[in-house]
Write a protein that holds these residues in place. Structure first.
Motif, mmCIF file in Angstrom:
data_model
loop_
_atom_site.group_PDB
_atom_site.id
_atom_site.type_symbol
_atom_site.label_atom_id
_atom_site.label_comp_id
_atom_site.label_asym_id
_atom_site.label_seq_id
_atom_site.Cartn_x
_atom_site.Cartn_y
_atom_site.Cartn_z
ATOM 1 N N THR A 117 1.915 -28.157 -1.955
ATOM 2 C CA THR A 117 0.985 -28.767 -0.993
ATOM 3 C C THR A 117 -0.373 -28.072 -1.014
ATOM 4 O O THR A 117 -1.430 -28.709 -1.036
ATOM 5 N N ILE A 118 -0.359 -26.741 -1.023
ATOM 6 C CA ILE A 118 -1.604 -25.974 -0.996
ATOM 7 C C ILE A 118 -2.388 -26.159 -2.298
ATOM 8 O O ILE A 118 -3.616 -26.316 -2.280
ATOM 9 N N LEU A 119 -1.701 -26.157 -3.426
ATOM 10 C CA LEU A 119 -2.388 -26.369 -4.705
ATOM 11 C C LEU A 119 -3.037 -27.748 -4.757
ATOM 12 O O LEU A 119 -4.171 -27.895 -5.250
ATOM 13 N N ALA A 120 -2.342 -28.755 -4.264
ATOM 14 C CA ALA A 120 -2.904 -30.103 -4.247
ATOM 15 C C ALA A 120 -4.130 -30.156 -3.340
ATOM 16 O O ALA A 120 -5.138 -30.830 -3.648
ATOM 17 N N GLU A 121 -4.074 -29.418 -2.250
ATOM 18 C CA GLU A 121 -5.200 -29.394 -1.310
ATOM 19 C C GLU A 121 -6.422 -28.717 -1.938
ATOM 20 O O GLU A 121 -7.551 -29.204 -1.813
ATOM 21 N N ILE A 122 -6.213 -27.615 -2.635
ATOM 22 C CA ILE A 122 -7.325 -26.940 -3.308
ATOM 23 C C ILE A 122 -7.903 -27.826 -4.407
ATOM 24 O O ILE A 122 -9.126 -27.912 -4.582
#
Length: 391
Positions: A117-122
């Motif tokens: 989720t965090i990688l997709a957000e970045i």
């Protein structure tokens, strides 16, 4: 070359000073020589990385490192033996550290969905600090961890240690994370992967390039993840390739690069006074420092105050190829304080004072100081010169 080159301590000192302080014209020349500069955020008078650069570049000012790192992208803010600033040419070798982070990889597997989720957000939003992520979750079981109960902060750090994200910049000292492929120049991303043996050998060579001469038995603070067994294999391979040479300094065994040995045929540099960072490459190998310079340096920042002999953040003072003293500076709002001064040996002499004046002026300029104040307990010769110095 199988036999040792024997040199005296005085020759070793002369060569080390030339190796570390022959005139540099730019930050990148310093980075090319040292291969990395340890990043430390504590800043009594600039940070450690600032102090390393100021001792080699007379025009350097606190914070100048940020341009070559975050704007020019010639250096990255990552990991070497600790958090460090490293020229990108050293990144392919240091992929090895990502592979060594087994504990981080296992922890990341436990939080795979959060990481995704965090990688997709970045990827969608660009560089983010942990608190800027939309994904926010607190875990009580993380409360006692180094990064606290924030799952976003813990996951981003795990991604950083495993090479999935890198530091894109900092806001008030806090990491701003971005995807590795958006930070590392394409030529290094495309470089063939190295085996563990190749990586260890390459980093061992960089350590010798950085320090000039280095003992194979130097401590963890010098070798970091290059452990004893693989280190010995790497050193022997480098000797066989004639990349390093065995040397002996009055009974002390070490290795040096051929380039370093060329300094033995050169005259010493004109004596200058310099203030040396506590984590400077010159003082990494404390055993070598004591043997060659007869100087016992302990950084007492983590020593309880009641047990400190020298002070909280004391810098070695180098004069020519000897250590003349120890000084503690504090720089804030246009004022440079000299809080402590300790003479080393018989360094009190007019020649040192003549070199100390321009060195102190350069340091005041480096710190952006408009005035100097001196603790009342400090030696009168140092105090009189400092308070009367025109900036």
């Amino acid at each position: 070359m199988s036999t040792s080159v024997r040199i005296s301590k005085s020759d070793a000192r002369r060569a080390l000073i030339r190796h570390h302080f022959s005139p540099f014209n730019s930050q990148m020349e310093v980075f090319d020589r040292l291969r990395s500069i340890q990043f430390d955020p504590i800043a009594p008078a600039g940070c450690n990385h600032d102090l390393v650069l100021q001792s080699r570049l007379p025009e350097y000012r606190i914070g100048d490192w940020e341009k070559v790192t975050y704007e020019d992208r010639l250096v990255y803010d990552g990991w070497d033996k600790q958090a460090s600033l490293v020229p990108f040419s050293g990144w392919p070798l240091r992929r090895y550290f990502y592979h060594r982070s087994e504990r981080a990889r296992k922890s990341l597997e436990e939080h795979a969905e959060a990481a995704k989720t965090i990688l997709a957000e970045i990827e969608e939003r660009g560089p983010l600090m942990p608190k800027e992520c939309f994904f926010q979750e607190h875990r009580e079981e993380l409360k006692g961890s180094w990064w606290g109960p924030s799952l976003a902060k813990n996951v981003l750090r795990l991604l950083w240690h495993t090479g999935r994200v890198m530091t894109s910049g900092r806001k008030k000292g806090q990491h701003l994370y971005d995807l590795t492929e958006r930070i590392v120049p394409q030529q290094y991303l495309d470089a063939p992967g190295l085996t563990e043996e190749e990586s260890v050998q390459g980093i061992a060579l960089e350590r010798h390039r950085a320090l000039g001469m280095l003992r194979p038995t130097a401590g963890y603070e010098t070798w970091s993840y290059i452990y004893a067994g693989p280190r010995q294999t790497a050193i022997q391979a480098l000797i066989n390739l004639e990349e390093i040479v065995s040397i002996e300094v009055e009974g002390m065994k070490a290795h040096a690069t051929p380039a370093f040995l060329h300094h033995l045929d050169e005259p010493g540099l004109e004596p200058e006074a310099r203030f040396i960072a506590p984590l400077d490459q010159l003082v990494w190998d404390r055993g070598l420092l004591q043997k060659v310079f007869d100087f016992d340096y302990i950084w007492e920042i983590y020593t309880p105050e009641a047990k400190r002999r020298w002070g909280y953040y004391v810098l070695p003072v180098l004069y020519g190829d000897t250590f003349a003293g120890r000084v503690e500076f504090w720089a804030r709002k246009g004022t440079l304080e000299i809080r402590r001064w300790h003479w080393e040996g018989d360094a009190r002499n007019p020649k040192f004072m003549g070199a100390f004046e321009p060195a102190l002026r350069r340091f005041a300029n480096y710190a952006g100081a408009e005035r100097i104040v001196v603790d009342a307990s400090i030696d009168s010769a140092i105090k009189d010169l400092a308070v009367n110095l025109e900036l």
